[in-house]
Design an enzyme around this catalytic site. Structure first.
Site: not given
Ligand code: GLC
Ligand code: GLC
Length: 808
Positions: A483
């Site tokens: 993300d």
């Molecule tokens: C933040 C977190 C990430 C997560 C995202 C969800 O960026 O660091 O881990 O997946 O939020 O939107």
């Molecule tokens: C968080 C989010 C997941 C994402 C991951 C890596 O765990 O929930 O959707 O893939 O972060 O960013």
């Protein structure tokens, strides 16, 4: 250092000191009513939706960190203490917190009085029980005052924390005997209220917070407890609480049980009132009747245990190592159930007011849950699919109560659609329920625009094919699984969301990870296509996967590992050409899992590079070297200090991909070694470093570039749970349901010489005995004594027992 121990027979983790390195929590509830509870009694409860139906209040990130919960206080002749240690923190002669499967027992003893409280949510009830067992362990008679207290939330947890100009004038309660009714907003549009009751006469109560605590009093010394009596206050506005006072006399050795109930009750809109202004209490009374004796609580507890006995009997292992067995047999499936129920909503790191259900997250959660309750998995799949957009893309999140796509975050995470294929494939493999593929499912919840579930999968697959960039690799969109890798975003405004801000027009950044995921999905997608009699679609999918593999090897291979992506400008991300972020974990795991480069040698090279560059004592880091400055062209990933979160932590979710990849190239020792580094039961010994619960996975462990290397954060609600279950059970132990049969292909470490697995699947029971002689190559199988070719065991008829022996 440990702060407790596993009790394998009871399936509990027994915490023996209140001073754990962080609050260690558990979950109550399995269906609709849920609670979070820490080992010192902190936490809160809600009905279905942690944001919209919050029963009790909890303040996150508090000082001290975990205060606020369902507490009991004792005033023993002026000596005030709490059997859960917090919040008074008076020293206890004995303390123990046992976290079990959907229940917790906290025991504290001081001055000859032992108080053991069992917390559970009975099956089929929208309520939680707190059974308080008082034992006079001394030689003299005791007379103490016992107080219960919890703070009600005004239902909408976000509003409750922000809208004081309104909220401080709303609270309403009723008290009837030993039952406190919290009925804020019931006079208008709500038809639900909460009850807090006890099965004994009380000598006082309070429902007004200020009266009970004192305006300047705190959880550590509520005025009423210190004074030794409640004031029978009736809340009117301000902050409603539920507190009971019970005077208890105990002869030496005497034991007394009190059953407290906190419940959620709904009335039909036309049956809200008993008389003007007085709530209809009939359903509440019926609820309390069900749990009015200690024997009824024992029965509810026994029912809960047999519920879990049954669920956990689906997959069992006897590996010879209790740390493996307790993870696989108990704690990992338990965490998978919790992540299925909670998604990413409510934990000690997620406030229950934030994210909805993730499209990607929920599909992955299914992978570790589908064998437990396949019917609920089926329902979830149809809910998720109904939020898919007509062009095959997907809302990144949806809301559980409305089941609608979330417009605030929108779509454009181009890996999302493919996870639906992974989720459906897991479900169909587990159950054989091909009929689900013909279910008529809306797009974007529009009843006028529907297609079969298979048509949804078809659009998922083709969405990726139709959205490719200059190298023929899939376009990344806002981001893929990572993300925080926001290659088209270019955010320069502080506070702006990397996930929702407008991307730069014409963004053509490409993801090698999505390419790997695509190739990984293709064979199961093709098998599903054949199941719905679409052989050309199946052939097309196989050809597309072969072509995509070739593109990956042409443009996604860096020489020693797979490239991560191409950025907006066409520059490589995750390449030896880069100054920082030279190698990322995700494409190494997923491309090899997809089989790319396995024959031609790139796979082993990539995995060796992972071992050399990304591996640490605490697991595999997401990337190396981490970004030391903010990179506009990379986005959120470079906002984290080195070693945390996506910027080079051990992001546990992606570690099992490498484990699975190692089994693809036959290296069971390496796969298992990686697993042991992050498996909580193996990290128990270093709890002072790891800091979080030794019975569940955390999302991340700080990487080697962080000052706190080895320290975990964000336990419980993470895709780590499902993927590790897949890695250890389906690839290392090697028992995996496929469309045509049960694949039995262990890839074991040398240290596991004999393994026994039982697996229930499609109504039959498989008993698998593996003798590991370290021969490598293909395992040799016999089914009911007859040798078979290959490793696919045809499914037996429902009710049958199939004996499988494996030599490897
Ligand atoms: C933040 C977190 C990430 C997560 C995202 C969800 O960026 O660091 O881990 O997946 O939020 O939107
Ligand atoms: C968080 C989010 C997941 C994402 C991951 C890596 O765990 O929930 O959707 O893939 O972060 O960013």
């Amino acid at each position: 250092m440990r702060f407790g121990h596993f009790s394998d027979a009871a399936r509990e983790y027994v915490i023996t000191t209140p001073r754990t390195p962080y609050p260690w929590i558990n979950y109550l509830g399995t269906e609709e009513y849920f609670g979070l509870i820490s080992h010192t009694g902190g936490g809160y409860s809600f009905y279905r939706d942690a944001r919209m139906r919050r029963l009790t209040r909890y303040r996150y990130n508090n000082v001290p960190t975990d205060v606020g919960g369902r507490y009991f206080y004792v005033n023993d002749d002026g000596d005030v203490w709490t059997p859960s240690w917090a919040p008074v923190q008076a020293e206890l002669d004995h303390f123990e917190a046992r976290h079990g499967l959907s229940y917790t027992v906290i025991t504290g003893e001081r001055n000859g009085l032992r108080i053991e409280t069992l917390y559970l949510v009975p099956l089929g009830a929208t309520a939680e029980i707190h059974r308080v067992r008082l034992t006079n362990t001394g030689a003299t008679a005791k007379g103490v005052k016992l107080f219960s207290v919890l703070e009600f939330n005004l239902w909408n947890a976000l509003d409750d924390q922000t809208n004081y100009q309104r909220n401080l004038s709303l609270a309403e309660v009723e008290v009837d005997g030993s039952t406190i009714y919290h009925k804020t907003e019931y006079r208008e549009r709500r038809n639900h209220y909460a009850v807090h009751a006890v099965n004994a006469p009380i000598s006082g109560y309070d429902t007004d917070r200020e009266t009970f605590f004192g305006l300047y009093g705190g959880w550590n010394a509520p005025d009423a407890v210190v004074a030794g009596h409640c004031h029978n206050s009736i809340a009117s506005g301000w902050s409603p609480i539920g507190a009971h006072q019970i005077d208890v006399a105990l002869a030496p050795g005497e034991v007394r049980d009190l059953v407290f109930v906190l419940g959620y009750v709904e009335n039909e809109p036309d049956a809200k009132w008993e008389s003007p202004g007085v709530v209809n209490k009939a359903p509440a009374r019926a609820l309390l009747q069900r749990f009015s004796t200690s024997e009824q609580v024992d029965a509810a507890m026994a029912e809960l245990r047999s519920y879990w006995d049954d669920l956990l009997s689906t997959f069992t292992v006897d590996s010879g190592d209790p740390r493996v067995d307790r993870m696989v047999n108990v704690w990992n499936p338990y965490q998978c159930m919790v992540t299925f129920n909670m998604s990413r909503s409510a934990s000690y790191f997620e406030t229950g007011i934030g994210r909805g259900m993730g499209f990607r997250d929920s599909n992955q959660d299914l992978l570790g849950f589908v064998h437990l309750v396949p019917d609920r998995a089926r329902e979830r799949i149809l809910d998720i699919a109904a939020t898919q957009l007509p062009d095959g893309s997907a809302y990144h999140q949806y809301q559980l109560l409305t089941k609608r796509g979330n417009h605030d975050i929108g779509s454009g995470f181009n890996d999302d659609p493919l996870w639906l294929i992974e989720g459906v494939a897991a479900y169909v493999s587990e159950t054989g329920d091909l009929a689900i593929l013909d279910e008529d499912v809306p797009f974007d919840n529009d009843p006028e625009d529907t297609g079969t579930l298979f048509e949804h999968l078809r659009r998922s697959f083709h969405h990726v094919l139709h959205n490719r960039g200059p190298h023929g690799l899939p376009l990344i969109g806002r981001a893929d699984w990572n993300d925080c890798l926001n290659l088209n975003c270019f955010s320069e405004t502080s506070g702006e969301s990397f996930q929702t801000t407008e991307n730069l027009a014409g963004g053509s950044a490409e993801s090698v990870f999505i390419a790997g995921l695509f190739v990984h999905c293709a064979p199961v997608y093709a098998a599903l296509a054949e199941a719905v009699r679409a052989p050309e679609e199946a052939d097309g999918a196989r050809r597309a996967a072969a072509a995509m593999s070739a593109v990956v090897l042409d443009h996604g291979w860096d020489g020693d590992w797979f490239v991560r992506a191409y950025d907006y400008f066409g520059n490589k991300v995750g390449s030896s050409e880069c100054d920082e972020g030279k190698i990322y974990i995700e494409p190494q795991g997923f491309c090899v899992m997809a089989g790319i480069g396995v024959e031609s040698g790139e796979a082993v090279r990539a995995l060796d590079s992972v071992g050399k560059i990304l591996d640490t004592d605490h697991g595999i880091m997401l990337l190396q070297p981490p970004y030391t400055t903010y990179h506009l062209e990379l986005g959120e990933i470079s906002t984290y200090p080195p070693g945390y979160k996506e910027n080079g932590s051990i992001f546990c979710h992606s570690n099992p991909w490498v484990m699975i990849a190692e089994t693809m190239v036959g290296r069971g020792d390496r796969a298992f070694a990686y697993w042991k580094k992050i498996a909580p039961t193996f990290r128990e010994e270093i709890s002072e470093v790891h800091r979080l619960e030794p019975y569940v996975y955390a999302q991340m462990i700080a990487g080697k570039d962080a000052p706190r290397h080895g320290e975990a954060k964000n336990s419980w609600l993470t895709g780590t749970a499902a993927w590790n279950f897949v890695a250890i059970t389906q690839h290392i132990l090697g028992v995996k349901p496929e469309m045509e049969g049960l694949r039995v292909q262990p890839c074991l470490p040398a240290e596991m010489t004999k393994v026994e697995v039982t697996r229930r699947c499609r109504g039959a029971q498989y008993r698998i005995t593996v003798a590991n002689r370290g021969e490598g190559g293909s395992p040799r199988l016999a089914v009911d004594g007859q040798p078979i070719n290959g490793t696919l065991v045809p499914y037996g008829p429902a009710g049958s027992i199939v004996e499988i022996t494996v030599d490897c």
